[in-house]
Design a protein around this motif. Structure first.
Motif, PDB file in Angstrom:
ATOM      1  N   ASN A  77      -2.941   1.228 -13.289  1.00  0.00           N
ATOM      2  CA  ASN A  77      -1.106   1.274 -13.947  1.00  0.00           C
ATOM      3  C   ASN A  77      -0.440   1.220 -12.855  1.00  0.00           C
ATOM      4  OD1 ASN A  77      -2.440   0.887 -16.183  1.00  0.00           O
ATOM      5  ND2 ASN A  77      -1.306   2.734 -16.649  1.00  0.00           N
ATOM      6  N   LEU A  78      -1.464   1.964 -11.062  1.00  0.00           N
ATOM      7  CA  LEU A  78      -0.348   2.419 -10.661  1.00  0.00           C
ATOM      8  C   LEU A  78       0.000   0.841  -9.452  1.00  0.00           C
ATOM      9  CD1 LEU A  78       1.421   4.981  -8.989  1.00  0.00           C
ATOM     10  CD2 LEU A  78      -0.928   5.216  -8.025  1.00  0.00           C
ATOM     11  N   ASP A  79       0.926   1.121  -8.182  1.00  0.00           N
ATOM     12  CA  ASP A  79       1.031  -0.008  -7.336  1.00  0.00           C
ATOM     13  C   ASP A  79       1.379   1.204  -5.930  1.00  0.00           C
ATOM     14  OD1 ASP A  79       1.553  -1.698  -5.508  1.00  0.00           O
ATOM     15  OD2 ASP A  79       2.908  -2.701  -6.730  1.00  0.00           O
ATOM     16  N   VAL A  80      -0.146   1.462  -5.574  1.00  0.00           N
ATOM     17  CA  VAL A  80      -0.116   2.618  -5.019  1.00  0.00           C
ATOM     18  C   VAL A  80       0.590   2.589  -3.401  1.00  0.00           C
ATOM     19  CG1 VAL A  80      -2.082   2.294  -3.044  1.00  0.00           C
ATOM     20  CG2 VAL A  80      -1.219   4.840  -3.839  1.00  0.00           C
ATOM     21  N   LYS A  81       1.005   3.721  -2.416  1.00  0.00           N
ATOM     22  CA  LYS A  81       2.203   3.589  -1.510  1.00  0.00           C
ATOM     23  C   LYS A  81       1.894   4.303  -0.620  1.00  0.00           C
ATOM     24  CE  LYS A  81       6.494   4.094   0.558  1.00  0.00           C
ATOM     25  NZ  LYS A  81       8.201   4.445   0.322  1.00  0.00           N
TER      26      LYS A  81
ATOM     27  N   PRO B 232      -7.925   7.678  16.964  1.00  0.00           N
ATOM     28  CA  PRO B 232      -6.801   6.695  15.880  1.00  0.00           C
ATOM     29  C   PRO B 232      -7.725   7.579  14.850  1.00  0.00           C
ATOM     30  CG  PRO B 232      -8.822   6.641  16.575  1.00  0.00           C
ATOM     31  CD  PRO B 232      -8.492   7.517  17.607  1.00  0.00           C
ATOM     32  N   VAL B 233      -6.333   7.781  13.813  1.00  0.00           N
ATOM     33  CA  VAL B 233      -6.278   7.864  12.500  1.00  0.00           C
ATOM     34  C   VAL B 233      -6.291   6.180  11.169  1.00  0.00           C
ATOM     35  CG1 VAL B 233      -5.629   9.795  12.684  1.00  0.00           C
ATOM     36  CG2 VAL B 233      -3.978   8.192  12.236  1.00  0.00           C
ATOM     37  N   SER B 234      -6.956   6.202  10.273  1.00  0.00           N
ATOM     38  CA  SER B 234      -6.456   5.154   9.638  1.00  0.00           C
ATOM     39  C   SER B 234      -6.996   6.361   7.634  1.00  0.00           C
ATOM     40  CB  SER B 234      -7.910   4.412   9.246  1.00  0.00           C
ATOM     41  OG  SER B 234      -9.037   4.836   9.186  1.00  0.00           O
ATOM     42  N   PHE B 235      -6.235   5.434   6.720  1.00  0.00           N
ATOM     43  CA  PHE B 235      -6.416   5.819   5.901  1.00  0.00           C
ATOM     44  C   PHE B 235      -5.991   4.633   4.695  1.00  0.00           C
ATOM     45  CE2 PHE B 235      -5.094   9.624   7.820  1.00  0.00           C
ATOM     46  CZ  PHE B 235      -5.951  10.512   8.054  1.00  0.00           C
ATOM     47  N   LYS B 236      -6.430   5.245   3.390  1.00  0.00           N
ATOM     48  CA  LYS B 236      -6.310   3.992   2.562  1.00  0.00           C
ATOM     49  C   LYS B 236      -6.479   4.455   1.167  1.00  0.00           C
ATOM     50  CE  LYS B 236      -7.942  -0.734   0.755  1.00  0.00           C
ATOM     51  NZ  LYS B 236      -9.322  -1.458   0.203  1.00  0.00           N
ATOM     52  N   ALA B 237      -5.452   3.855   0.084  1.00  0.00           N
ATOM     53  CA  ALA B 237      -5.810   4.170  -0.966  1.00  0.00           C
ATOM     54  C   ALA B 237      -5.941   3.109  -2.159  1.00  0.00           C
ATOM     55  CB  ALA B 237      -3.704   4.705  -1.204  1.00  0.00           C
ATOM     56  N   ASP B 238      -6.522   3.509  -2.584  1.00  0.00           N
ATOM     57  CA  ASP B 238      -7.230   2.859  -3.410  1.00  0.00           C
ATOM     58  C   ASP B 238      -6.827   2.072  -5.211  1.00  0.00           C
ATOM     59  OD1 ASP B 238      -8.478   0.485  -1.766  1.00  0.00           O
ATOM     60  OD2 ASP B 238      -9.544   2.340  -1.633  1.00  0.00           O
ATOM     61  N   VAL B 239      -6.793   1.642  -5.350  1.00  0.00           N
ATOM     62  CA  VAL B 239      -6.839   1.553  -7.233  1.00  0.00           C
ATOM     63  C   VAL B 239      -7.265   0.819  -8.232  1.00  0.00           C
ATOM     64  CG1 VAL B 239      -3.869   2.166  -7.501  1.00  0.00           C
ATOM     65  CG2 VAL B 239      -4.948   0.380  -7.489  1.00  0.00           C
ATOM     66  N   ALA B 240      -8.031   1.193  -9.221  1.00  0.00           N
ATOM     67  CA  ALA B 240      -9.031   0.536  -9.594  1.00  0.00           C
ATOM     68  C   ALA B 240      -8.672  -0.599 -10.436  1.00  0.00           C
ATOM     69  CB  ALA B 240      -9.563   1.997 -10.888  1.00  0.00           C
ATOM     70  N   GLU B 241      -8.989  -1.475  -9.884  1.00  0.00           N
ATOM     71  CA  GLU B 241      -8.018  -2.597  -9.707  1.00  0.00           C
ATOM     72  C   GLU B 241      -9.437  -2.613 -11.336  1.00  0.00           C
ATOM     73  OE1 GLU B 241      -5.976  -5.683  -7.584  1.00  0.00           O
ATOM     74  OE2 GLU B 241      -6.558  -4.350  -6.295  1.00  0.00           O
ATOM     75  N   PRO B 242      -9.022  -4.284 -12.210  1.00  0.00           N
ATOM     76  CA  PRO B 242      -7.948  -4.743 -12.438  1.00  0.00           C
ATOM     77  C   PRO B 242      -7.215  -4.039 -13.836  1.00  0.00           C
ATOM     78  CG  PRO B 242     -10.300  -5.431 -13.439  1.00  0.00           C
ATOM     79  CD  PRO B 242     -10.443  -4.095 -13.005  1.00  0.00           C
TER      80      PRO B 242
ATOM     81  N   ASP C 284       3.032  -0.749   1.963  1.00  0.00           N
ATOM     82  CA  ASP C 284       3.720  -0.576   0.228  1.00  0.00           C
ATOM     83  C   ASP C 284       3.374  -2.356   0.450  1.00  0.00           C
ATOM     84  OD1 ASP C 284       4.249  -0.552  -2.458  1.00  0.00           O
ATOM     85  OD2 ASP C 284       6.016  -0.140  -2.045  1.00  0.00           O
ATOM     86  N   PRO C 285       2.400  -2.966   0.486  1.00  0.00           N
ATOM     87  CA  PRO C 285       1.883  -4.140   0.114  1.00  0.00           C
ATOM     88  C   PRO C 285       2.665  -5.216  -1.452  1.00  0.00           C
ATOM     89  CG  PRO C 285      -0.011  -3.611   0.000  1.00  0.00           C
ATOM     90  CD  PRO C 285       0.621  -2.478   0.872  1.00  0.00           C
ATOM     91  N   SER C 286       3.108  -6.144  -0.946  1.00  0.00           N
ATOM     92  CA  SER C 286       4.324  -7.143  -2.077  1.00  0.00           C
ATOM     93  C   SER C 286       2.651  -7.837  -2.503  1.00  0.00           C
ATOM     94  CB  SER C 286       5.466  -7.655  -1.564  1.00  0.00           C
ATOM     95  OG  SER C 286       4.021  -8.536  -0.250  1.00  0.00           O
ATOM     96  N   GLY C 287       1.388  -7.959  -2.297  1.00  0.00           N
ATOM     97  CA  GLY C 287       0.322  -8.511  -2.282  1.00  0.00           C
ATOM     98  C   GLY C 287      -0.850  -7.695  -2.380  1.00  0.00           C
ATOM     99  N   SER C 288      -0.824  -6.598  -2.839  1.00  0.00           N
ATOM    100  CA  SER C 288      -1.893  -5.629  -3.367  1.00  0.00           C
ATOM    101  C   SER C 288      -1.014  -4.883  -3.814  1.00  0.00           C
ATOM    102  CB  SER C 288      -2.556  -5.951  -1.896  1.00  0.00           C
ATOM    103  OG  SER C 288      -3.340  -4.581  -2.451  1.00  0.00           O
ATOM    104  N   PHE C 289      -2.328  -3.546  -4.842  1.00  0.00           N
ATOM    105  CA  PHE C 289      -1.462  -2.430  -5.236  1.00  0.00           C
ATOM    106  C   PHE C 289      -2.099  -1.384  -4.274  1.00  0.00           C
ATOM    107  CE2 PHE C 289      -2.272  -5.310  -9.276  1.00  0.00           C
ATOM    108  CZ  PHE C 289      -0.965  -5.840  -9.472  1.00  0.00           C
ATOM    109  N   ASP C 290      -2.929  -1.712  -3.757  1.00  0.00           N
ATOM    110  CA  ASP C 290      -3.916  -0.895  -2.425  1.00  0.00           C
ATOM    111  C   ASP C 290      -3.200  -1.140  -1.405  1.00  0.00           C
ATOM    112  OD1 ASP C 290      -5.851  -0.690  -4.756  1.00  0.00           O
ATOM    113  OD2 ASP C 290      -7.089  -1.913  -3.138  1.00  0.00           O
ATOM    114  N   ALA C 291      -3.030   0.081  -0.168  1.00  0.00           N
ATOM    115  CA  ALA C 291      -2.368   0.171   0.470  1.00  0.00           C
ATOM    116  C   ALA C 291      -3.296   1.010   1.636  1.00  0.00           C
ATOM    117  CB  ALA C 291      -1.411   0.855   0.088  1.00  0.00           C
ATOM    118  N   SER C 292      -2.576   0.728   3.161  1.00  0.00           N
ATOM    119  CA  SER C 292      -3.798   1.694   3.786  1.00  0.00           C
ATOM    120  C   SER C 292      -2.880   1.276   5.016  1.00  0.00           C
ATOM    121  CB  SER C 292      -4.938   0.540   4.552  1.00  0.00           C
ATOM    122  OG  SER C 292      -4.137  -0.602   4.750  1.00  0.00           O
TER     123      SER C 292
END
Length: 399
Positions: free
Chosen positions: A223-227, A210-220, A242-250
């Motif tokens: 400036n970035l909505d990450v993919k 298994p591999v898993s990765f998450k990209a987080d941004v510094a809410e609130p 590239d979720p529509s309901g979050s600025f983070d992605a995993s």
């Protein structure tokens, strides 16, 4: 403020710099009401003063006492806005269908994005903008292009990683050994998407698991909505988010074949309500965390199948041997076989490899299937003509 200016090759700090000389530093003085300048204003700056020398103290002002709500966000917004003027930016403005000016301080779009050089200090995201400035409806301003221009002189920050698999940066981290000899690698890395065309690609070698990765941004304050994407060695996207309901992605995925893999961090791009000539520039900082299973040491994935016996050919004066390797998992090439020779007099002949001291590195491009033998013939010349026996048991494998 640091998030707003993260794409650029500048440092945002509360530490006093050694100089406020032209093109060296820009100060934002935060505090007071600014009554000496006017009543109820939030800040003031001289246009293009960072590089013009028109403001010898290199200072713009953020009148924090005039903010009444959302103090942290609003004070930061004004600091970025006023320093933007010092770097040469005009206001981003809103115009009507007939070209009439509706608002000098543009309020942004209904999707929650708004220009830092506008007047809406409490949207979901304040961003650098591409749109109409306050000169006219036909005059466009690309905020990031102005800030990074040659006049200001500092440009964009250095890229964290290349845009392709070939120029990827290694994705390393802390590791723990699993019972089967493989290694679990936990990663934590910071980066910045400096331009919307920027792609930060990170590489890692993994065995099945298994591999898993998450990209987080510094809410609130992001400036970035990450993919984020997971790619194989051919560049194909295995899984993306590239979720529509979050600025983070995993992403999560189960790797079936050992080999090289890549994590790509990208900008989402224009927001949902943006148009080609009115949009926020989707850039900024991110944190990547996650884990993968890496190969262990000394042939944990690809092992020597049996002892190697060398046969001498008097006619050619060479020794040859059939070498058999057995992969315990599928392997995506290329992989490297490192062979340790018994003493310096041995001359390596075939297959072609790179010799350094008593070691020869052989590179193979084949893909291997688990539990299916991989064989090749090796040849050496030994001036001493001794029986080489089973010295090949020192074989090292790197995948």
């Amino acid at each position: 403020v640091a998030e707003d200016y993260a794409p650029f090759n500048i440092n945002v700090s509360t530490v006093l710099p050694p100089s406020f000389a032209q093109k060296v530093a820009q100060r934002v003085a935060i505090g007071g009401t600014g009554s000496w300048f006017g009543s109820g204003i939030l800040g003031v700056a001289l246009l293009d003063s960072f590089n013009s020398g028109a403001n010898p103290t290199a200072t713009c002002f953020d009148f924090s006492a005039n903010h009444t709500t959302n103090l942290v966000q609003n004070i930061a917004f004004t600091a970025s806005h006023e320093s933007g003027h010092a770097f040469g930016l005009l206001h981003q403005s809103d115009y009507g269908p007939s070209g009439n000016l509706i608002a000098e301080y543009g309020v942004g779009l209904p999707d929650g994005t708004s220009p830092l050089m506008g007047g809406n200090d409490v949207p979901t995201r304040n961003m650098w903008w591409y749109g109409h400035n306050n000169v006219s409806v036909t005059t466009f301003q690309d905020d990031v292009a102005v800030i990074s221009n040659a006049t200001n002189g500092f440009g964009y920050r250095a890229d964290d990683a290349g845009n392709t698999n070939a120029t990827a940066a290694a994705l390393t981290g802390s590791s723990t050994k699993n019972p089967d000899g493989t290694i679990k690698v936990n990663i934590a890395k910071k980066g910045v998407i400096a331009q919307m065309s920027d792609v930060d690609v990170y590489s890692f070698n993994a065995v099945p698991g298994p591999v898993s990765f998450k990209a987080d941004v510094a809410e609130p304050f992001n400036n970035l909505d990450v993919k984020i994407e997971l790619r194989n060695s051919a560049g194909a996207v295995l899984v993306a988010d590239d979720p529509s309901g979050s600025f983070d992605a995993s992403v999560s995925f189960t790797i079936a074949k050992a080999g090289a893999y890549y994590v790509a961090v990208l900008s989402h791009g224009r927001s949902s309500a943006a148009t080609i000539d009115n949009y926020g520039v989707d850039v900024g900082g991110y944190d990547v965390s996650g884990s993968y299973v890496a190969p262990g040491q000394l042939g944990d994935v690809l092992k020597l199948y049996s002892a190697v016996r060398w046969v001498y050919d008097a006619k050619t004066k060479t020794y040859s041997a059939n070498i058999t390797l057995m992969p315990s998992a599928d392997i995506t090439g290329p992989f490297t076989v490192t062979i340790k020779l018994p003493h310096g007099s041995i001359q390596w002949i075939a297959p072609v490899g790179i010799r350094s001291g008593n070691k020869v590195k052989l590179r193979f491009n084949e893909d291997l299937t688990a539990n299916t033998p991989f064989r090749f013939v090796a040849k050496v010349r030994n001036p001493l003509q001794k029986d080489l026996g089973t010295f090949f048991l020192g074989l090292k494998i790197a995948v």
